[in-house]
Design a protein around this motif. Structure first.
Motif, PDB file in Angstrom:
ATOM      1  N   GLU A   6       0.988  -1.213   0.079  1.00 25.75           N
ATOM      2  CA  GLU A   6       0.031   0.140   0.076  1.00 25.75           C
ATOM      3  C   GLU A   6       0.762   1.289  -0.055  1.00 25.75           C
ATOM      4  N   LEU A  24       1.836   1.997  -3.504  1.00 23.09           N
ATOM      5  CA  LEU A  24       0.584   2.340  -4.071  1.00 23.09           C
ATOM      6  C   LEU A  24       0.441   3.827  -3.915  1.00 23.09           C
ATOM      7  N   ILE A  40      -1.523   6.583  -6.170  1.00 23.46           N
ATOM      8  CA  ILE A  40      -2.710   5.645  -6.056  1.00 23.46           C
ATOM      9  C   ILE A  40      -3.332   5.891  -4.730  1.00 23.46           C
ATOM     10  N   VAL A  89      -5.438   4.706  -1.460  1.00 25.26           N
ATOM     11  CA  VAL A  89      -5.938   3.586  -0.901  1.00 25.26           C
ATOM     12  C   VAL A  89      -7.109   3.892  -0.028  1.00 25.26           C
ATOM     13  N   ILE A  96     -10.102   1.321  -7.230  1.00 23.59           N
ATOM     14  CA  ILE A  96      -8.827   1.693  -8.309  1.00 23.59           C
ATOM     15  C   ILE A  96      -9.550   2.728  -9.480  1.00 23.59           C
ATOM     16  N   ARG A 145      -5.805   3.426 -13.720  1.00 28.09           N
ATOM     17  CA  ARG A 145      -4.523   3.029 -12.699  1.00 28.09           C
ATOM     18  C   ARG A 145      -4.458   1.806 -12.282  1.00 28.09           C
ATOM     19  N   ALA A 171      -1.511  -0.701 -10.557  1.00 29.10           N
ATOM     20  CA  ALA A 171      -1.622  -1.007  -9.559  1.00 29.10           C
ATOM     21  C   ALA A 171      -1.339  -2.525  -9.630  1.00 29.10           C
ATOM     22  N   SER A 198       1.917  -4.080  -7.349  1.00 29.49           N
ATOM     23  CA  SER A 198       1.713  -5.078  -6.194  1.00 29.49           C
ATOM     24  C   SER A 198       2.280  -6.421  -6.683  1.00 29.49           C
TER      25      SER A 198
END
Lengths: 261, 261
Positions: free
Chosen positions: B122, B125, B130, B132, B167, B171, B175, B179
């Motif tokens: 996270e 991200l 991005i 969360v 999301i 994006r 993501a 990850s």
């Protein structure tokens, strides 16, 4: 059998029929595996050893006790489809045999572990134009016992074994990145250059496999190796074990790309 | 204690002192883990379950029987440093407690497994811009029991649990890639969009954790989740287990970057 796995099956059947060769370059694109079978009483120690040492010992499948079948190649026979097996008693290599069926009967509860192999990223290396010297030479990959301890697990301990590929200095970073995308089959190198720091006195005298030529401008690149369990067998002396012979791998139905992240 | 691990230690000590909160966003940059403790008799089944289901159950450390110490945070106490524990008897959740010391004494040979958590990626991200959502909302991550079977191991079986993050559609690929560089902590998503195909009837009613807002233009993205062992406990009914409460994780000393490939 799915038709697309025919090259893997053909290679396994050739080994079952008696072909004894190092498997680097065979059935390109199909994942090859290291193997170790241990009595059930040692299975927890080994699975934990793999969890604690994921670079040299990435466990890809575990059989039920006594089974010689794997989800990685459902029609394979783990007792016969590897070109050459090693039988170990109390940590001592006592026989090399092309068929382990008889040895397999000595213990009714053998648990077999299939472990990722660096041959899996050799095809992507070659596709990137990076020569894999032992394939070019038609020899076995050179492997060395290092001075690096594995993290012990129960009764199992030992040092890490590495495989070595000489790579031109200007391609080493790319070789690291390509192999690093395959963490389940040893992943990125553990050491680049400086072989003496690993306790390797002479690259021309590998502990397992064959020496390869290292040309001017090339750097020796070292990857964690699935022969490490055999070093652990020698150091830890379980009463009985069956392994593949170094470089003589089990060829699965799984495409190499399955392991890429 | 190394000074650079102070934020992780501070967070653990706050939990030991009674703080009960979901841990997403706490001690950013330090790896968080799911936990399950089982009697030694069940340890082989669980370690094999993890090997066979590496997306939901990536095992990062295993304690010796009876130990409550881990190599991932040497000064931690696994019985007390998680904000909230769950005690399970015959597959039934019987208590939630902020300190599992008493429960731990019921079985002298508990083997504890620490399992990767998606909170680990996270921070990357967020660094990529991005959002969360559950961190923004200050709530627990939403988690859902799916219709996907895990591969059984011995007596252990059950369905996969997933975590969900909404999301923006433009994006989602990024993501997935960010990850995906962290395969040891669930890695890339297992499912993107189409929640009904996972057997999820209503995203606003998660099986664990809290619902989060899904805005126009956002896609629900599903990652394999380390609450899966709790679903296996419910389905397989071991006599006894201690786990973390979903979203209330064990915070280790290991930097998130350690797991990046």
């Amino acid at each position: 059998m799915r038709p697309e796995t025919a090259p893997a099956r053909t290679a396994r059947l050739a080994c079952r029929d008696g072909l004894i060769v190092p498997t680097a370059g065979m059935a390109p694109g199909f994942t090859q595996c290291n193997m170790i079978s241990l009595p059930k009483d040692w299975a927890w120690d080994f699975l934990l050893f793999g969890q604690r040492n994921p670079k040299p010992c990435p466990v890809l499948d575990v059989t039920d006790p006594g089974s010689f079948q794997t989800a990685l190649a459902p029609d394979a026979d783990l007792r016969r489809d590897i070109p050459l097996y090693r039988i170990w008693r109390d940590g001592v290599l006592t026989e090399e045999v092309p068929d382990a069926s008889v040895a397999w009967t000595e213990h009714p509860d053998l648990v077999t572990f299939l472990i990722g192999c660096s041959f899996t990223f050799e095809t992507p290396l070659q596709q990137a134009g990076i020569e894999v010297r032992h394939i070019t030479q038609g020899s076995n990959v050179p492997m060395y016992l290092t001075n690096r301890d594995c993290r012990p697990a129960g009764r199992l301990h030992g040092n890490m074994v590495v495989s070595m590929r000489p790579i031109p200095a200007d391609r080493v970073a790319e070789a690291a990145m390509i192999s690093g995308r395959f963490p389940a089959v040893h992943g990125a190198p553990v050491h680049i250059g400086q072989s003496a720091a690993l306790g390797i006195a002479d690259l021309s005298r590998p502990d397992f496999g064959d020496a390869v030529e290292i040309r001017a401008g090339e750097v020796p690149v070292f990857w964690a190796c699935g022969v490490t369990p055999q070093a652990a067998v020698m150091a830890s002396k379980p009463p009985f074990a069956i392994t593949h012979a170094p470089g003589h791998m089990f060829i699965t139905d799984i495409p190499d790309s399955h392991w890429q992240v």
